[in-house]
Motif scaffolding. Structure first.
Motif, PDB file in Angstrom:
ATOM      1  N   PHE A   5      14.568  46.202  -1.448  1.00 53.75           N
ATOM      2  CA  PHE A   5      13.467  46.642  -0.594  1.00 53.75           C
ATOM      3  C   PHE A   5      12.360  45.591  -0.619  1.00 53.75           C
ATOM      4  CE2 PHE A   5       9.330  48.697  -0.107  1.00 53.75           C
ATOM      5  CZ  PHE A   5       9.501  49.324   1.117  1.00 53.75           C
ATOM      6  N   MET A   7       8.398  44.809   1.257  1.00 57.28           N
ATOM      7  CA  MET A   7       7.321  45.289   2.119  1.00 57.28           C
ATOM      8  C   MET A   7       6.307  44.166   2.321  1.00 57.28           C
ATOM      9  SD  MET A   7       4.728  48.559   1.672  1.00 57.28           S
ATOM     10  CE  MET A   7       4.449  48.258  -0.052  1.00 57.28           C
ATOM     11  N   LYS A  36      10.811  48.507   9.572  1.00 55.45           N
ATOM     12  CA  LYS A  36       9.935  49.500  10.178  1.00 55.45           C
ATOM     13  C   LYS A  36       8.481  49.056  10.015  1.00 55.45           C
ATOM     14  CE  LYS A  36      11.315  53.528   8.855  1.00 55.45           C
ATOM     15  NZ  LYS A  36      11.484  54.780   8.091  1.00 55.45           N
ATOM     16  N   THR A  38       4.821  50.249  10.050  1.00 49.60           N
ATOM     17  CA  THR A  38       4.278  51.591   9.877  1.00 49.60           C
ATOM     18  C   THR A  38       2.949  51.570   9.138  1.00 49.60           C
ATOM     19  OG1 THR A  38       4.861  53.819   9.081  1.00 49.60           O
ATOM     20  CG2 THR A  38       5.521  51.974   7.692  1.00 49.60           C
ATOM     21  N   LEU A  40       1.448  53.509   6.093  1.00 47.81           N
ATOM     22  CA  LEU A  40       1.971  54.368   5.030  1.00 47.81           C
ATOM     23  C   LEU A  40       1.047  55.552   4.782  1.00 47.81           C
ATOM     24  CD1 LEU A  40       3.274  51.873   2.321  1.00 47.81           C
ATOM     25  CD2 LEU A  40       4.590  53.153   4.017  1.00 47.81           C
ATOM     26  N   LYS A  44       3.602  58.794   0.577  1.00 50.95           N
ATOM     27  CA  LYS A  44       4.585  57.717   0.346  1.00 50.95           C
ATOM     28  C   LYS A  44       4.031  56.667  -0.608  1.00 50.95           C
ATOM     29  CE  LYS A  44       7.654  57.944   4.179  1.00 50.95           C
ATOM     30  NZ  LYS A  44       8.962  57.509   4.449  1.00 50.95           N
ATOM     31  N   HIS A  48       5.865  55.704  -3.951  1.00 47.95           N
ATOM     32  CA  HIS A  48       6.297  54.319  -4.103  1.00 47.95           C
ATOM     33  C   HIS A  48       5.711  53.692  -5.381  1.00 47.95           C
ATOM     34  CE1 HIS A  48       7.597  50.328  -2.649  1.00 47.95           C
ATOM     35  NE2 HIS A  48       6.534  49.915  -3.318  1.00 47.95           N
ATOM     36  N   THR A  72       8.091  47.489   6.347  1.00 45.47           N
ATOM     37  CA  THR A  72       9.051  47.813   5.300  1.00 45.47           C
ATOM     38  C   THR A  72      10.430  47.343   5.758  1.00 45.47           C
ATOM     39  OG1 THR A  72       9.346  50.051   6.184  1.00 45.47           O
ATOM     40  CG2 THR A  72       7.736  49.771   4.412  1.00 45.47           C
ATOM     41  N   GLU A 126      13.146  52.791  -3.951  1.00 44.70           N
ATOM     42  CA  GLU A 126      12.207  52.425  -2.887  1.00 44.70           C
ATOM     43  C   GLU A 126      12.857  52.518  -1.503  1.00 44.70           C
ATOM     44  OE1 GLU A 126       9.601  49.513  -5.810  1.00 44.70           O
ATOM     45  OE2 GLU A 126      10.941  48.596  -4.341  1.00 44.70           O
ATOM     46  N   HIS A 130      11.552  55.046   1.773  1.00 45.78           N
ATOM     47  CA  HIS A 130      11.109  54.526   3.067  1.00 45.78           C
ATOM     48  C   HIS A 130      12.134  54.612   4.201  1.00 45.78           C
ATOM     49  CE1 HIS A 130       7.368  52.983   1.389  1.00 45.78           C
ATOM     50  NE2 HIS A 130       8.074  52.638   0.327  1.00 45.78           N
TER      51      HIS A 130
END
Length: 149
Positions: A5, A7, A36, A38, A40, A44, A48, A72, A126, A130
């Motif tokens: 993952f 971000m 994605k 987004t 958050l 979340k 996370h 993400t 993670e 997400h």
């Protein structure tokens, strides 16, 4: 196949360096299987960063991650967690090696451009926070140029 993952944090999105970051991961040979853009929600962020909730820096971390959009992503490739961690560099950009994302693009620990899973277990946790399983796209990456007639 191993997955990790990643971000891109609000400062990375707002500075317009998403493409530069994705290019580094793709150039290494990793395969993007989900992404994605987004904002958050608090729940979340709490899930996370659950291991940091009681730490003194958490309120500012939470405010920062919720201050703007994040991208993400899920990346796939053999040994992807370790590979991405090396590409990302040390948490503190002042200590990150030149040539790493944080070493080249980050300025301070509080705004260090990017998050990357630190273990296979963290990556699985993670990713599940997400993305749903049906958001992960399975395809074959073609590394050879396509010739057109």
């Amino acid at each position: 196949m191993d997955r990790t993952f990643v971000m891109i944090k609000p400062d990375g999105v707002q500075r317009g360096i998403i493409g530069a970051i994705i290019s580094r991961l793709e150039a290494k040979g990793l395969k993007l299987v989900a992404a994605k853009l987004t904002m958050l929600p608090e729940e979340k962020v709490m899930e996370h960063y659950a291991e940091h909730v009681e730490k003194p820096f958490f309120p500012s971390l939470k405010a920062y991650v919720m201050s703007g959009p994040v991208l993400t992503m899920v990346w796939e490739g053999r040994g992807s967690v370790a590979i991405v961690r090396r590409i990302v560099g040390a948490t503190n950009p002042a200590e990150a090696a030149p040539g790493t994302i944080r070493g080249d693009m980050g300025m301070e620990t509080g705004k260090n451009v990017i998050h990357a899973s630190d273990s296979d277990e963290s990556a699985a946790r993670e990713i599940a926070i997400h993305f749903s399983a049906d958001e992960l796209v399975d395809y074959t990456r073609i590394d050879e140029p396509v010739l057109y007639e």
